[in-house]
Design a protein around this motif. Structure first.
Motif, PDB file in Angstrom:
ATOM      1  N   ASN A   1       0.830  -1.208   0.000  1.00  0.00           N
ATOM      2  CA  ASN A   1       0.000   0.000   0.000  1.00  0.00           C
ATOM      3  C   ASN A   1       0.862   1.254   0.000  1.00  0.00           C
ATOM      4  N   GLN A   2       1.951   1.234   0.807  1.00  0.00           N
ATOM      5  CA  GLN A   2       2.823   2.401   0.846  1.00  0.00           C
ATOM      6  C   GLN A   2       3.520   2.620  -0.489  1.00  0.00           C
TER       7      GLN A   2
ATOM      8  N   ALA B   1       3.396   5.761  -2.930  1.00  0.00           N
ATOM      9  CA  ALA B   1       4.583   6.456  -3.427  1.00  0.00           C
ATOM     10  C   ALA B   1       4.541   6.579  -4.946  1.00  0.00           C
ATOM     11  N   ARG B   2       4.122   5.494  -5.615  1.00  0.00           N
ATOM     12  CA  ARG B   2       3.998   5.556  -7.071  1.00  0.00           C
ATOM     13  C   ARG B   2       2.993   6.641  -7.491  1.00  0.00           C
TER      14      ARG B   2
ATOM     15  N   SER C   1      10.672   8.055   0.294  1.00  0.00           N
ATOM     16  CA  SER C   1      11.017   7.726   1.674  1.00  0.00           C
ATOM     17  C   SER C   1      10.019   8.311   2.657  1.00  0.00           C
ATOM     18  N   SER C   2       9.478   9.499   2.336  1.00  0.00           N
ATOM     19  CA  SER C   2       8.507  10.115   3.238  1.00  0.00           C
ATOM     20  C   SER C   2       7.250   9.273   3.377  1.00  0.00           C
ATOM     21  N   ILE C   3       6.949   8.462   2.366  1.00  0.00           N
ATOM     22  CA  ILE C   3       5.757   7.606   2.417  1.00  0.00           C
ATOM     23  C   ILE C   3       6.100   6.243   3.012  1.00  0.00           C
ATOM     24  N   LEU C   4       7.274   5.699   2.655  1.00  0.00           N
ATOM     25  CA  LEU C   4       7.672   4.392   3.182  1.00  0.00           C
ATOM     26  C   LEU C   4       8.030   4.461   4.664  1.00  0.00           C
ATOM     27  N   GLY C   5       8.330   5.666   5.179  1.00  0.00           N
ATOM     28  CA  GLY C   5       8.617   5.815   6.603  1.00  0.00           C
ATOM     29  C   GLY C   5       9.942   5.173   6.984  1.00  0.00           C
TER      30      GLY C   5
ATOM     31  N   VAL D   1       9.728  -9.432  -1.813  1.00  0.00           N
ATOM     32  CA  VAL D   1       9.773  -8.390  -2.843  1.00  0.00           C
ATOM     33  C   VAL D   1       8.356  -7.878  -3.110  1.00  0.00           C
ATOM     34  N   VAL D   2       8.208  -6.565  -3.080  1.00  0.00           N
ATOM     35  CA  VAL D   2       6.936  -5.909  -3.391  1.00  0.00           C
ATOM     36  C   VAL D   2       7.162  -5.025  -4.602  1.00  0.00           C
TER      37      VAL D   2
END
Length: 769
Positions: free
Chosen positions: A51-52, A56-57, A207-211, A263-264
């Motif tokens: 989802n993250q 991001a995409r 990175s701001s979305i993946l945390g 892998v996602v």
């Protein structure tokens, strides 16, 4: 109570089993708990990452679309034309304009404007030659010659992989170069807009979305080149990197650097970029390492306690079954008063009975899907649109040699009296005709519930009888359908019968004809049967075209079915050509067709088509006129489809507003709303799920759950009162479902919120926990 436990054969079997084989189930349970915890944690983390990554995409796609939009605006900005940029007087204005566009996006480090064949390039800082630009921005992997060639030949937006750039021989910076030809989407662009993007800024978006994600992150372009990567100190070989790019979208397991990784992967539909994260699978198991100590501790205690633990486990296993058995006994008493609920040794029998009842309720959902398929069949006529295994599951067979459609209507008041199912009420007539066989007539019937209340379509398949003509057999089938053995009181049925075809793919034709025959009931009255094939027998001789053809054309237009309108118009012109009428008379006959089409459009509220109709004298041949009529029919059918979708969306918006206002009413149900808005329950159920992505019951539960949470946080009212206020009367069942959804009971939820806010928790809030 203890004595009742020991009277239960089930409880004694549990206790004896744990005493005899204590170690075997203990070891299996230990392994199962550990693996289940690790597996569940891994699944949750992977779904969260998916989802993250998808978010991001979406964020990056939005920024890339923003850059393309800026390029489009620049290409049409008169201040940034080649003439103005080169002109000494206007050049400063052009540079300022470019700076204004750059300021509209925070991701742009610098923007450069280049015109094909020019030896100069323009930026927000001013104009410079390409040679000076190459000295100021010295790319490691992008030579000045390749840079100039790309600027002159670029025809599609292209992002170059991150590259180290030596700026002014002192500062080294990793930059992404995004080139957009201008004018965008033009086959012959006259220039190129070059954006330089700081790689850290680009990675920061992701990175701001993946945390605090700890793993590998890659962004590939549509050719597999790595645009940017965050490797967290771990490097991959070229082969492993290409394997990441080759993975399809979703969650996968893959060996990288000799280790198994989760892998996602997601792919952008905007530009074909692929976003991939990879994390070592061992990290999932390290996250549950504390569970090992707990399991080992319990294992030692069980070994030491022996028989005492065996007894406790037996009791623990028996408690939920005992509760379920009590619930089953209550159900049995409710369904069969005076039955006594059964003895203590019949727990599983009672539970099995309840499960069977639940299974029956689940089976009642099947008619929704079945009815939807049959509706699509009546609209489009493609009998092969459903896979054979689903057709078997729906008990739908097309193994007859003849097919026709009947439209049937009954009195609505009686149908409402028959609505006794809380999930999908239909009249007894619908239940009887859903799957009806007439062996003596070699016929089978499939009923389709139409969106209009009190109306059905019947798909009839039959084999030609040797002793009857086709018309006689059709009349016998209609008579058999009218005979409903369980009707109390008898119904007044009005039927419209379509033409018989030898292929189920023509059922849409027969359906339109059945509707046409049904609409003619105004002349025959309620309770009658109208045959489409007999409409011409009673036609007024003042009309030259068959009434059946005109009625069929009217119905096809009103239902927006262009597939049926095309052959109907063709049939009209074939009749005109074969009639041998004079030219003036033939022209009048054409007016008949046109009047039917315009009248149908007028009744549907479609008036704008009238302006586009040339006079009939403007056509030199029937072929031209037929093509004009087909074009008119296409516009009418397209507008009908559009209006139907708009009306359905508007109706769904009104219904969702009604639900939001009345979800606290315990009588709110699928059927009550269907009756309130005069639509069939099955049609409402399908439309609701298509629009909102979840079914009616799920939506109402979410509204009630949110309101309960709000009242738990903001009031000190008793839990039972809160639950009843939101329309839920079964408090224990609500608590179980609430805990399943949130992981906490309502009392625990309130306590958690009270502790965080410093509020005082009343003792009664714990009564239901």
């Amino acid at each position: 109570m203890k004595r009742s436990y020991f009277k239960s054969r089930l409880f004694l079997q549990y206790m004896l089993s744990y005493l005899i084989i204590l170690l075997v189930p203990l070891v299996l349970l230990t392994v199962l708990i550990y693996q289940s915890a690790a597996s569940n944690l891994r699944t949750e983390i992977e779904r969260a990452h998916l989802n993250q990554l998808d978010q991001a995409r979406t964020t990056v796609d939005a920024r890339m679309s923003e850059l393309s939009e800026i390029a489009s605006r620049i290409s049409y900005d008169n201040r940034l034309t080649s003439y103005r940029v080169h002109d000494a007087y206007y050049s400063s204005e052009a540079i300022n304009a470019l700076g204004q566009y750059k300021a509209t996006s925070s991701i742009i480090g610098e923007a450069f404007l280049y015109f094909h064949g020019d030896d100069r390039i323009y930026s927000t800082a001013g104009m410079s030659s390409l040679e000076v630009f190459s000295q100021r921005y010295n790319f490691h992997n992008w030579s000045p010659q390749a840079l100039k060639q790309d600027l002159n030949q670029m025809k599609f937006p292209t992002m170059r992989p991150a590259d180290l750039v030596m700026r002014n021989e002192s500062l080294e910076q990793s930059l992404l170069a995004y080139m957009v030809p201008i004018t965008p989407n033009s086959p012959n662009p006259h220039g190129t807009l070059l954006y330089l993007i700081d790689e850290s800024e680009f990675r920061g978006l992701i990175s701001s979305i993946l945390g605090n994600y700890q793993g590998l992150t890659y962004v590939f372009d549509n050719k597999g080149h790595v645009l940017t990567a965050n490797q967290q100190g771990e490097s991959l070989s070229t082969a492993d990197t290409q394997q990441l790019f080759a993975q399809p979208g979703g969650i996968h397991s893959q060996r990288l650097n000799g280790k198994t990784h989760s892998v996602v992967s997601v792919k952008s539909e905007l530009n074909g970029w692929t976003y991939v994260t990879a994390m070592e699978s061992s990290q999932f198991f390290s996250s549950v390492s504390h569970i090992r100590s707990v399991i080992l501790f319990i294992f030692v205690i069980v070994l030491a306690a022996g028989a005492i633990i065996a007894l406790m486990l037996a009791l623990r296993q028996y408690f939920p079954i005992s509760d379920l058995a009590d619930f089953a006994s209550t159900k049995a008493d409710r369904l069969n008063p005076g039955s006594g609920g059964g003895s203590a040794s019949d727990e599983l029998a009672h539970i099995r009975r309840v499960l069977l009842d639940s299974s029956l309720k689940a089976d009642r959902q099947e008619p929704y899907a079945r009815n939807h398929y049959l509706l699509m069949l009546l609209k489009y006529g493609d009998a092969k649109m459903l896979p054979p295994d689903l057709m078997d599951a729906f008990h739908i067979r097309f193994d007859r040699s003849r097919y026709m459609v009947l439209v049937i209507e009954w009195e609505e008041d009686y149908a409402l009296q028959e609505q006794d199912d809380d999930l999908a009420p239909v009249s007894s007539l619908v239940s009887e005709l859903t799957e009806r066989e007439f062996p003596e007539l070699s016929a089978a019937v499939h009923a389709v519930e139409l969106p209009e209340p009190g109306r059905l379509a019947l798909i009839v398949g039959f084999d030609q009888a040797a002793t009857l003509t086709q018309d006689e057999q059709v009349q016998s089938i209609v008579a058999a359908i009218r005979q409903s053995p369980d009707e109390q009181p008898p119904l007044t049925l009005t039927l419209g019968v379509g033409t018989v075809y030898d292929n189920p793919d023509h059922l849409n034709q027969s359906y339109i004809e059945a509707c046409s025959a049904f609409e003619s009931r105004l002349s025959t009255g309620p309770g009658s049967t109208s045959y489409f094939t007999q409409l011409n027998d009673a036609e007024d001789k003042a009309f030259w075209l068959p009434a059946s053809v005109l009625l069929k054309l009217t119905q096809s237009l009103k239902q927006g079915n262009f597939d049926v309108a095309v052959p109907t118009i063709g049939e009209s012109f074939v009749y005109l050509q074969s009639s041998g009428a004079s030219l003036p008379l033939m022209r009048c006959m054409c007016f008949d067709i046109l009047n039917v089409m315009l009248k149908a459009a007028s009744e549907l509220g479609i008036t704008h088509v009238n302006r586009d109709i040339p006079p009939l004298s403007a056509f030199s041949s029937l072929e031209e006129l037929e093509n004009s009529f087909l074009s008119l029919a296409s516009r009418i059918c397209s507008q009908v489809e559009s209006n139907a979708k708009t009306e359905e969306l508007t109706l769904m918006d009104r219904i969702i507003t009604y639900i939001d206002e009345h979800y606290g009413d315990h009588s709110l149900s699928l059927e009550s709303i269907s009756h309130e808005y005069a639509i069939s329950p099955s049609h409402f159920s399908r439309s609701f799920k298509e629009k909102f992505g979840l079914n009616f019951t799920q939506y109402v539960w979410q509204k009630r759950e949110e309101e309960v949470k709000r009242q738990l946080e903001t009031t000190s009212d008793p839990l039972k009162d809160i639950i009843q206020r939101v329309g839920y009367q079964d408090t224990p069942n609500f608590i179980r479902k609430f805990k399943k959804e949130t992981g906490l009971t309502p009392g625990q939820y309130r306590k958690q919120h009270a502790e965080s806010s410093g509020a005082v928790l009343a003792d009664e809030d714990l009564d239901y926990d």
